[in-house]
Design a protein around this motif. Structure first.
Motif, mmCIF file in Angstrom:
data_model
loop_
_atom_site.group_PDB
_atom_site.id
_atom_site.type_symbol
_atom_site.label_atom_id
_atom_site.label_comp_id
_atom_site.label_asym_id
_atom_site.label_seq_id
_atom_site.Cartn_x
_atom_site.Cartn_y
_atom_site.Cartn_z
ATOM 1 N N ILE A 6 0.870 -1.165 0.075
ATOM 2 C CA ILE A 6 -0.040 0.168 -0.077
ATOM 3 C C ILE A 6 1.089 1.217 -0.115
ATOM 4 C CG2 ILE A 6 -1.689 1.521 1.207
ATOM 5 C CD1 ILE A 6 -2.706 -1.197 2.606
ATOM 6 N N LEU A 7 0.475 2.103 -1.031
ATOM 7 C CA LEU A 7 1.271 3.440 -1.103
ATOM 8 C C LEU A 7 0.265 4.430 -0.808
ATOM 9 C CD1 LEU A 7 3.912 4.862 -1.824
ATOM 10 C CD2 LEU A 7 3.154 4.860 -4.391
ATOM 11 N N PHE A 8 0.661 5.471 0.476
ATOM 12 C CA PHE A 8 -0.178 6.423 0.940
ATOM 13 C C PHE A 8 0.403 7.500 0.420
ATOM 14 C CE2 PHE A 8 -0.297 2.992 4.040
ATOM 15 C CZ PHE A 8 -1.882 2.970 4.408
ATOM 16 N N ASP A 9 -0.695 8.518 0.096
ATOM 17 C CA ASP A 9 -0.407 10.094 -0.132
ATOM 18 C C ASP A 9 -0.239 10.382 1.555
ATOM 19 O OD1 ASP A 9 -0.431 12.929 -0.834
ATOM 20 O OD2 ASP A 9 -2.573 12.834 -0.019
ATOM 21 N N LYS A 10 0.500 11.675 1.814
ATOM 22 C CA LYS A 10 0.642 12.273 3.034
ATOM 23 C C LYS A 10 -0.408 13.070 3.480
ATOM 24 C CE LYS A 10 4.087 15.087 3.754
ATOM 25 N NZ LYS A 10 3.513 16.317 4.543
ATOM 26 N N ASP A 11 -0.424 14.348 2.928
ATOM 27 C CA ASP A 11 -1.530 15.360 3.316
ATOM 28 C C ASP A 11 -2.869 14.927 2.910
ATOM 29 O OD1 ASP A 11 0.763 16.699 4.719
ATOM 30 O OD2 ASP A 11 1.070 17.605 2.434
ATOM 31 N N GLY A 12 -3.780 14.909 3.931
ATOM 32 C CA GLY A 12 -5.210 14.850 3.422
ATOM 33 C C GLY A 12 -5.279 13.170 3.452
ATOM 34 N N THR A 13 -4.495 12.417 3.861
ATOM 35 C CA THR A 13 -4.551 10.991 3.781
ATOM 36 C C THR A 13 -4.244 10.193 5.222
ATOM 37 O OG1 THR A 13 -4.299 10.947 1.462
ATOM 38 C CG2 THR A 13 -3.889 8.951 2.518
ATOM 39 N N LEU A 14 -2.796 10.266 5.528
ATOM 40 C CA LEU A 14 -2.086 10.022 6.782
ATOM 41 C C LEU A 14 -2.738 10.910 7.628
ATOM 42 C CD1 LEU A 14 1.304 8.761 5.512
ATOM 43 C CD2 LEU A 14 -0.671 7.166 6.475
ATOM 44 N N PHE A 15 -2.580 12.436 7.214
ATOM 45 C CA PHE A 15 -2.983 13.462 8.057
ATOM 46 C C PHE A 15 -4.268 14.204 7.622
ATOM 47 C CE2 PHE A 15 1.765 12.841 8.475
ATOM 48 C CZ PHE A 15 1.849 12.361 9.589
ATOM 49 N N ASP A 16 -5.036 14.624 8.733
ATOM 50 C CA ASP A 16 -6.117 15.385 8.064
ATOM 51 C C ASP A 16 -5.671 16.660 7.530
ATOM 52 O OD1 ASP A 16 -8.195 17.646 9.141
ATOM 53 O OD2 ASP A 16 -9.482 15.538 8.770
ATOM 54 N N ASN A 19 -7.312 20.165 9.356
ATOM 55 C CA ASN A 19 -6.663 20.397 10.775
ATOM 56 C C ASN A 19 -5.253 20.296 10.995
ATOM 57 O OD1 ASN A 19 -9.223 20.084 12.071
ATOM 58 N ND2 ASN A 19 -9.151 17.837 12.178
ATOM 59 N N THR A 20 -4.555 20.114 9.892
ATOM 60 C CA THR A 20 -3.107 20.292 9.950
ATOM 61 C C THR A 20 -2.675 21.433 9.242
ATOM 62 O OG1 THR A 20 -2.770 17.836 9.839
ATOM 63 C CG2 THR A 20 -0.948 19.256 9.009
ATOM 64 N N TRP A 21 -3.101 21.919 7.981
ATOM 65 C CA TRP A 21 -2.664 23.041 7.351
ATOM 66 C C TRP A 21 -3.585 24.476 7.273
ATOM 67 C CZ3 TRP A 21 1.958 22.413 6.442
ATOM 68 C CH2 TRP A 21 2.702 21.126 6.103
ATOM 69 N N GLY A 22 -4.813 24.475 7.983
ATOM 70 C CA GLY A 22 -5.245 25.772 8.213
ATOM 71 C C GLY A 22 -4.566 26.568 8.859
ATOM 72 N N GLY A 23 -4.112 26.328 10.154
ATOM 73 C CA GLY A 23 -3.522 27.381 11.102
ATOM 74 C C GLY A 23 -2.106 27.644 10.555
ATOM 75 N N PHE A 24 -1.562 26.661 9.874
ATOM 76 C CA PHE A 24 -0.295 26.929 9.262
ATOM 77 C C PHE A 24 -0.483 27.643 8.015
ATOM 78 C CE2 PHE A 24 2.429 25.987 5.438
ATOM 79 C CZ PHE A 24 3.623 26.147 6.065
ATOM 80 N N GLY A 25 -1.382 27.670 7.073
ATOM 81 C CA GLY A 25 -1.499 28.754 6.135
ATOM 82 C C GLY A 25 -1.542 30.037 6.622
ATOM 83 N N ARG A 26 -2.480 30.285 7.583
ATOM 84 C CA ARG A 26 -2.223 31.772 8.161
ATOM 85 C C ARG A 26 -1.142 32.436 8.534
ATOM 86 N NH1 ARG A 26 -6.481 35.257 9.763
ATOM 87 N NH2 ARG A 26 -5.705 36.548 11.422
ATOM 88 N N SER A 27 -0.336 31.353 9.257
ATOM 89 C CA SER A 27 0.851 31.741 10.286
ATOM 90 C C SER A 27 2.078 32.219 9.143
ATOM 91 C CB SER A 27 1.462 30.834 11.193
ATOM 92 O OG SER A 27 1.653 29.625 10.462
ATOM 93 N N VAL A 28 1.936 31.169 7.978
ATOM 94 C CA VAL A 28 3.120 31.362 7.132
ATOM 95 C C VAL A 28 3.005 32.472 6.241
ATOM 96 C CG1 VAL A 28 2.381 29.851 5.045
ATOM 97 C CG2 VAL A 28 4.733 30.156 5.410
ATOM 98 N N LEU A 29 1.634 32.896 6.064
ATOM 99 C CA LEU A 29 1.419 34.030 5.153
ATOM 100 C C LEU A 29 1.516 35.399 5.894
ATOM 101 C CD1 LEU A 29 -1.803 33.118 2.918
ATOM 102 C CD2 LEU A 29 0.674 33.002 2.369
#
Length: 230
Positions: A6-16, A19-29
């Motif tokens: 089995i080969l997994f994608d990472k973002d959106g698959t192993l990790f939600d 919940n992972t990238w919402g706050g990050f997007g704001r902080s990096v911008l």
């Protein structure tokens, strides 16, 4: 065909994804804009992100794009910054972003390995941040193979990473399942001749994934039961 790997994608698959990238997007911008709210909004629009709601549009380049593609969307707003410098900022910031597992990952992956399955990760993120994300939740050693967009195999929706995984673990692509939350993942799986499993822990709805998926599941935690039933 039985599934041996089995080969997994990472973002959106192993990790939600949300919940992972919402706050990050704001902080990096905010970091890139020096905290200017108007500039944050402009940069957010360029990458399909609303910094107020911390939500991504379904066609956001961040969802399935590479870091280079995100840089391409942002670089016009930074005429005094070198392209490589902007890419380095994005990679450095993303590598330390706290990850939100889609399911309890250690017992889930332990179960797959005990069943004799070979496991891998193919992501359009960079290899270094991908390894850091996996290590941050204690699952790096659960995978036989990890490839980013910069690992030398190309990136999804191309099948290069997927074929490289199958070759690395010695399993025919027809006996490999590609699991992902975006059409890029599933298109890559189809191109590689693999079984395709869509999951709903990204931003794409079931109806968008269904045409390219052999099955669409709520999350990766449903995979063992699906394998048993099929």
């Amino acid at each position: 065909m039985p599934i041996d790997a089995i080969l997994f994608d990472k973002d959106g698959t192993l990790f939600d994804f949300a919940n992972t990238w919402g706050g990050f997007g704001r902080s990096v911008l905010e970091k890139l804009s020096g905290g200017d709210p108007e500039r944050v909004a402009v940069l957010g629009q360029a990458i399909g992100f609303d910094p107020v709601t911390e939500e991504y549009s379904r066609d956001s380049v961040v969802i399935a794009g590479t870091v280079d593609e995100i840089t391409e969307a942002l670089i016009p707003y930074f005429p005094d910054m070198a392209r490589d410098e902007l890419t380095d900022v994005l990679i450095t910031e993303s590598a330390t972003a706290p990850q939100a597992p889609a399911v309890p990952l250690i017992p889930f992956l332990d179960g797959l390995r005990k069943a004799g399955l070979k496991l891998g990760v193919a992501t359009n993120d960079g290899e270094v941040p991908a390894l850091q994300h996996l290590a941050s939740v204690g699952i790096r050693d659960h995978f036989d193979f990890v490839a980013g967009y910069d690992s030398g195999h190309g990136f999804k929706p191309g099948p290069g990473q997927l074929i490289a995984f199958a070759s690395h673990v010695g399993v025919d692509p027809s006996r490999v399942a590609m699991v992902g939350d975006s059409l890029h993942d599933l298109q890559a799986g189809r191109a590689a001749g693999m079984t395709t499993i869509g999951v709903l822990t990204g931003l794409a709805p079931a109806e968008a994934l269904a045409p390219m998926a052999d099955v669409v599941l709520p999350d990766i935690g449903h995979i063992p039961a699906w394998l048993d039933a099929n």
